[in-house]
Write a protein that holds these residues in place. Structure first.
Motif, PDB file in Angstrom:
ATOM      1  N   VAL A   1     -14.777  16.098  -4.929  1.00 49.27           N
ATOM      2  CA  VAL A   1     -16.057  16.042  -5.640  1.00 49.27           C
ATOM      3  C   VAL A   1     -16.965  14.958  -5.066  1.00 49.27           C
ATOM      4  CG1 VAL A   1     -17.144  15.640  -7.884  1.00 49.27           C
ATOM      5  CG2 VAL A   1     -15.014  16.930  -7.754  1.00 49.27           C
ATOM      6  N   HIS A   2     -16.407  13.778  -4.848  1.00 46.30           N
ATOM      7  CA  HIS A   2     -17.181  12.637  -4.340  1.00 46.30           C
ATOM      8  C   HIS A   2     -16.877  12.469  -2.851  1.00 46.30           C
ATOM      9  CE1 HIS A   2     -17.958  11.723  -8.529  1.00 46.30           C
ATOM     10  NE2 HIS A   2     -16.665  11.785  -8.756  1.00 46.30           N
ATOM     11  N   GLN A   3     -17.632  13.156  -2.024  1.00 49.28           N
ATOM     12  CA  GLN A   3     -17.352  13.225  -0.591  1.00 49.28           C
ATOM     13  C   GLN A   3     -17.367  11.877   0.125  1.00 49.28           C
ATOM     14  OE1 GLN A   3     -16.501  16.154   1.257  1.00 49.28           O
ATOM     15  NE2 GLN A   3     -16.123  16.823  -0.835  1.00 49.28           N
ATOM     16  N   HIS A   4     -18.085  10.893  -0.430  1.00 41.76           N
ATOM     17  CA  HIS A   4     -18.134   9.574   0.206  1.00 41.76           C
ATOM     18  C   HIS A   4     -16.892   8.731  -0.099  1.00 41.76           C
ATOM     19  CE1 HIS A   4     -19.688   8.851  -3.823  1.00 41.76           C
ATOM     20  NE2 HIS A   4     -19.362   7.588  -3.668  1.00 41.76           N
ATOM     21  N   VAL A   5     -16.057   9.178  -1.033  1.00 41.09           N
ATOM     22  CA  VAL A   5     -14.824   8.467  -1.393  1.00 41.09           C
ATOM     23  C   VAL A   5     -13.662   9.099  -0.622  1.00 41.09           C
ATOM     24  CG1 VAL A   5     -13.208   7.922  -3.255  1.00 41.09           C
ATOM     25  CG2 VAL A   5     -15.676   7.876  -3.692  1.00 41.09           C
ATOM     26  N   LEU A   6     -12.922   8.259   0.102  1.00 38.55           N
ATOM     27  CA  LEU A   6     -11.751   8.743   0.828  1.00 38.55           C
ATOM     28  C   LEU A   6     -10.499   8.518  -0.011  1.00 38.55           C
ATOM     29  CD1 LEU A   6     -12.431   7.423   4.445  1.00 38.55           C
ATOM     30  CD2 LEU A   6     -12.737   9.745   3.574  1.00 38.55           C
ATOM     31  N   GLU A   7      -9.736   9.580  -0.202  1.00 38.79           N
ATOM     32  CA  GLU A   7      -8.457   9.478  -0.897  1.00 38.79           C
ATOM     33  C   GLU A   7      -7.361   9.256   0.130  1.00 38.79           C
ATOM     34  OE1 GLU A   7      -8.910  12.330  -4.756  1.00 38.79           O
ATOM     35  OE2 GLU A   7      -8.234  13.279  -2.910  1.00 38.79           O
ATOM     36  N   SER A   8      -6.444   8.371  -0.196  1.00 38.92           N
ATOM     37  CA  SER A   8      -5.334   8.065   0.714  1.00 38.92           C
ATOM     38  C   SER A   8      -4.046   8.673   0.178  1.00 38.92           C
ATOM     39  CB  SER A   8      -5.166   6.550   0.844  1.00 38.92           C
ATOM     40  OG  SER A   8      -6.334   5.975   1.365  1.00 38.92           O
ATOM     41  N   ARG A   9      -3.268   9.213   1.105  1.00 43.33           N
ATOM     42  CA  ARG A   9      -1.971   9.805   0.753  1.00 43.33           C
ATOM     43  C   ARG A   9      -0.963   9.453   1.839  1.00 43.33           C
ATOM     44  NH1 ARG A   9      -3.267  12.931  -3.287  1.00 43.33           N
ATOM     45  NH2 ARG A   9      -5.122  14.192  -3.368  1.00 43.33           N
ATOM     46  N   LEU A  10       0.293   9.364   1.440  1.00 47.40           N
ATOM     47  CA  LEU A  10       1.358   9.155   2.411  1.00 47.40           C
ATOM     48  C   LEU A  10       1.562  10.427   3.224  1.00 47.40           C
ATOM     49  CD1 LEU A  10       4.162   7.414   0.285  1.00 47.40           C
ATOM     50  CD2 LEU A  10       2.563   6.342   1.879  1.00 47.40           C
ATOM     51  N   THR A  11       1.835  10.263   4.486  1.00 48.46           N
ATOM     52  CA  THR A  11       2.273  11.392   5.300  1.00 48.46           C
ATOM     53  C   THR A  11       3.786  11.512   5.114  1.00 48.46           C
ATOM     54  OG1 THR A  11       2.689  10.000   7.211  1.00 48.46           O
ATOM     55  CG2 THR A  11       0.462  10.963   7.013  1.00 48.46           C
ATOM     56  N   ARG A  12       4.352  12.542   5.692  1.00 51.36           N
ATOM     57  CA  ARG A  12       5.813  12.697   5.641  1.00 51.36           C
ATOM     58  C   ARG A  12       6.491  11.475   6.275  1.00 51.36           C
ATOM     59  NH1 ARG A  12       7.083  18.065   7.575  1.00 51.36           N
ATOM     60  NH2 ARG A  12       6.738  18.646   5.434  1.00 51.36           N
ATOM     61  N   ALA A  13       5.941  11.016   7.407  1.00 50.23           N
ATOM     62  CA  ALA A  13       6.491   9.828   8.081  1.00 50.23           C
ATOM     63  C   ALA A  13       6.321   8.579   7.212  1.00 50.23           C
ATOM     64  CB  ALA A  13       5.810   9.618   9.429  1.00 50.23           C
ATOM     65  N   GLY A  14       5.192   8.498   6.520  1.00 50.16           N
ATOM     66  CA  GLY A  14       4.959   7.369   5.618  1.00 50.16           C
ATOM     67  C   GLY A  14       5.942   7.342   4.471  1.00 50.16           C
ATOM     68  N   ARG A  15       6.210   8.519   3.916  1.00 55.79           N
ATOM     69  CA  ARG A  15       7.180   8.621   2.807  1.00 55.79           C
ATOM     70  C   ARG A  15       8.573   8.213   3.297  1.00 55.79           C
ATOM     71  NH1 ARG A  15       6.995   8.688  -2.385  1.00 55.79           N
ATOM     72  NH2 ARG A  15       5.261  10.111  -2.320  1.00 55.79           N
ATOM     73  N   ALA A  16       8.959   8.677   4.466  1.00 56.88           N
ATOM     74  CA  ALA A  16      10.284   8.339   5.016  1.00 56.88           C
ATOM     75  C   ALA A  16      10.398   6.836   5.269  1.00 56.88           C
ATOM     76  CB  ALA A  16      10.536   9.118   6.304  1.00 56.88           C
ATOM     77  N   LEU A  17       9.352   6.244   5.844  1.00 57.48           N
ATOM     78  CA  LEU A  17       9.373   4.804   6.091  1.00 57.48           C
ATOM     79  C   LEU A  17       9.406   4.030   4.782  1.00 57.48           C
ATOM     80  CD1 LEU A  17       9.211   2.489   8.188  1.00 57.48           C
ATOM     81  CD2 LEU A  17       6.755   2.517   7.792  1.00 57.48           C
ATOM     82  N   LEU A  18       8.610   4.464   3.817  1.00 57.22           N
ATOM     83  CA  LEU A  18       8.614   3.798   2.507  1.00 57.22           C
ATOM     84  C   LEU A  18      10.007   3.812   1.900  1.00 57.22           C
ATOM     85  CD1 LEU A  18       7.422   2.490  -0.014  1.00 57.22           C
ATOM     86  CD2 LEU A  18       6.736   4.793  -0.774  1.00 57.22           C
TER      87      LEU A  18
ATOM     88  N   VAL B   1       0.841  -1.202   0.000  1.00 57.25           N
ATOM     89  CA  VAL B   1       0.000   0.000   0.000  1.00 57.25           C
ATOM     90  C   VAL B   1       0.875   1.251   0.000  1.00 57.25           C
ATOM     91  CG1 VAL B   1      -1.661   1.348   1.350  1.00 57.25           C
ATOM     92  CG2 VAL B   1      -1.994  -1.115   1.047  1.00 57.25           C
ATOM     93  N   LEU B   2       1.881   1.275   0.852  1.00 54.19           N
ATOM     94  CA  LEU B   2       2.788   2.431   0.884  1.00 54.19           C
ATOM     95  C   LEU B   2       3.439   2.641  -0.476  1.00 54.19           C
ATOM     96  CD1 LEU B   2       4.520   1.855   4.350  1.00 54.19           C
ATOM     97  CD2 LEU B   2       2.728   3.537   3.810  1.00 54.19           C
ATOM     98  N   LEU B   3       3.863   1.547  -1.101  1.00 54.98           N
ATOM     99  CA  LEU B   3       4.503   1.633  -2.417  1.00 54.98           C
ATOM    100  C   LEU B   3       3.529   2.167  -3.462  1.00 54.98           C
ATOM    101  CD1 LEU B   3       7.126   1.054  -3.991  1.00 54.98           C
ATOM    102  CD2 LEU B   3       6.217  -1.241  -4.434  1.00 54.98           C
ATOM    103  N   ALA B   4       2.297   1.658  -3.455  1.00 50.05           N
ATOM    104  CA  ALA B   4       1.295   2.134  -4.414  1.00 50.05           C
ATOM    105  C   ALA B   4       1.023   3.619  -4.221  1.00 50.05           C
ATOM    106  CB  ALA B   4       0.010   1.315  -4.276  1.00 50.05           C
ATOM    107  N   LEU B   5       0.891   4.050  -2.963  1.00 51.15           N
ATOM    108  CA  LEU B   5       0.635   5.471  -2.694  1.00 51.15           C
ATOM    109  C   LEU B   5       1.857   6.330  -2.986  1.00 51.15           C
ATOM    110  CD1 LEU B   5      -1.509   5.255   0.558  1.00 51.15           C
ATOM    111  CD2 LEU B   5      -2.278   5.816  -1.774  1.00 51.15           C
ATOM    112  N   GLY B   6       3.038   5.737  -2.883  1.00 48.75           N
ATOM    113  CA  GLY B   6       4.248   6.457  -3.252  1.00 48.75           C
ATOM    114  C   GLY B   6       4.325   6.710  -4.752  1.00 48.75           C
ATOM    115  N   GLN B   7       3.680   5.847  -5.509  1.00 48.45           N
ATOM    116  CA  GLN B   7       3.671   5.992  -6.960  1.00 48.45           C
ATOM    117  C   GLN B   7       2.507   6.846  -7.447  1.00 48.45           C
ATOM    118  OE1 GLN B   7       3.715   1.904  -8.281  1.00 48.45           O
ATOM    119  NE2 GLN B   7       5.926   1.745  -8.051  1.00 48.45           N
ATOM    120  N   GLU B   8       1.379   6.775  -6.702  1.00 42.84           N
ATOM    121  CA  GLU B   8       0.195   7.550  -7.101  1.00 42.84           C
ATOM    122  C   GLU B   8      -0.614   7.911  -5.862  1.00 42.84           C
ATOM    123  OE1 GLU B   8      -3.725   7.252 -10.003  1.00 42.84           O
ATOM    124  OE2 GLU B   8      -2.227   5.665 -10.072  1.00 42.84           O
ATOM    125  N   ALA B   9      -0.542   9.146  -5.474  1.00 42.74           N
ATOM    126  CA  ALA B   9      -1.270   9.618  -4.299  1.00 42.74           C
ATOM    127  C   ALA B   9      -2.743   9.785  -4.626  1.00 42.74           C
ATOM    128  CB  ALA B   9      -0.688  10.946  -3.832  1.00 42.74           C
TER     129      ALA B   9
END
Length: 146
Positions: free
Chosen positions: A86-103, A40-48
């Motif tokens: 636009v679609h409030q019921h859909v949650l978008e996931s993004r890495l935090t700074r800590a997530g990026r560092a760990l990744l 998951v971290l890798l996927a989000l690192g490639q596409e937030a």
């Protein structure tokens, strides 16, 4: 006479996959991250900004599993989820700074594992092997090869 289990291509592929996952698990242990969490971290690192459903498809897990993985990563402060503009019921996931560092650190460890596979082949052999794996995907009906 049918082939023995060890002569079956599918069985060999599964054995290699299991060994690869085990090696990745060992490499990720110091980071307290599981292989699905790393994926998951890798996927989000490639596409937030991916939704849980998109991440589940990309990481080849069920939506229920993805929900659990995302909740764990979010509780550790590695991922943040916010409603789509636009679609409030859909949650978008993004890495935090800590997530990026760990990744970055975890990916270096996983890259070492994967390099062992690459090192088992000459460059032409590796290219041929990738082509043959793509052929396996095509034979089974997955159009995403290549």
């Amino acid at each position: 006479m049918p082939p023995t289990v060890n002569e079956r291509i599918g069985h060999r592929i599964k054995r290699v996959e299991q060994e690869l996952v085990s090696a990745k698990h060992s490499a990720l242990r110091p980071f307290k991250v599981s292989v699905p969490q790393y994926n998951v971290l890798l996927a989000l690192g490639q596409e937030a900004g991916l939704s849980g459903a998109a991440l589940a498809r990309r990481c080849m897990v069920t939506p229920q599993t993805m929900s659990s993985v995302l909740a764990t990563l979010e509780s550790r402060g590695l991922v943040e989820r916010k409603p789509h503009p636009v679609h409030q019921h859909v949650l978008e996931s993004r890495l935090t700074r800590a997530g990026r560092a760990l990744l970055n650190r975890a990916d270096a460890a996983v890259t070492e594992v994967e390099q062992k596979l690459t090192d088992a082949f000459t460059a032409p052999e590796a290219e041929l092997f990738l082509t043959q794996l793509d052929r396996c995907l095509e034979a089974l009906g997955d159009g995403s090869a290549g």
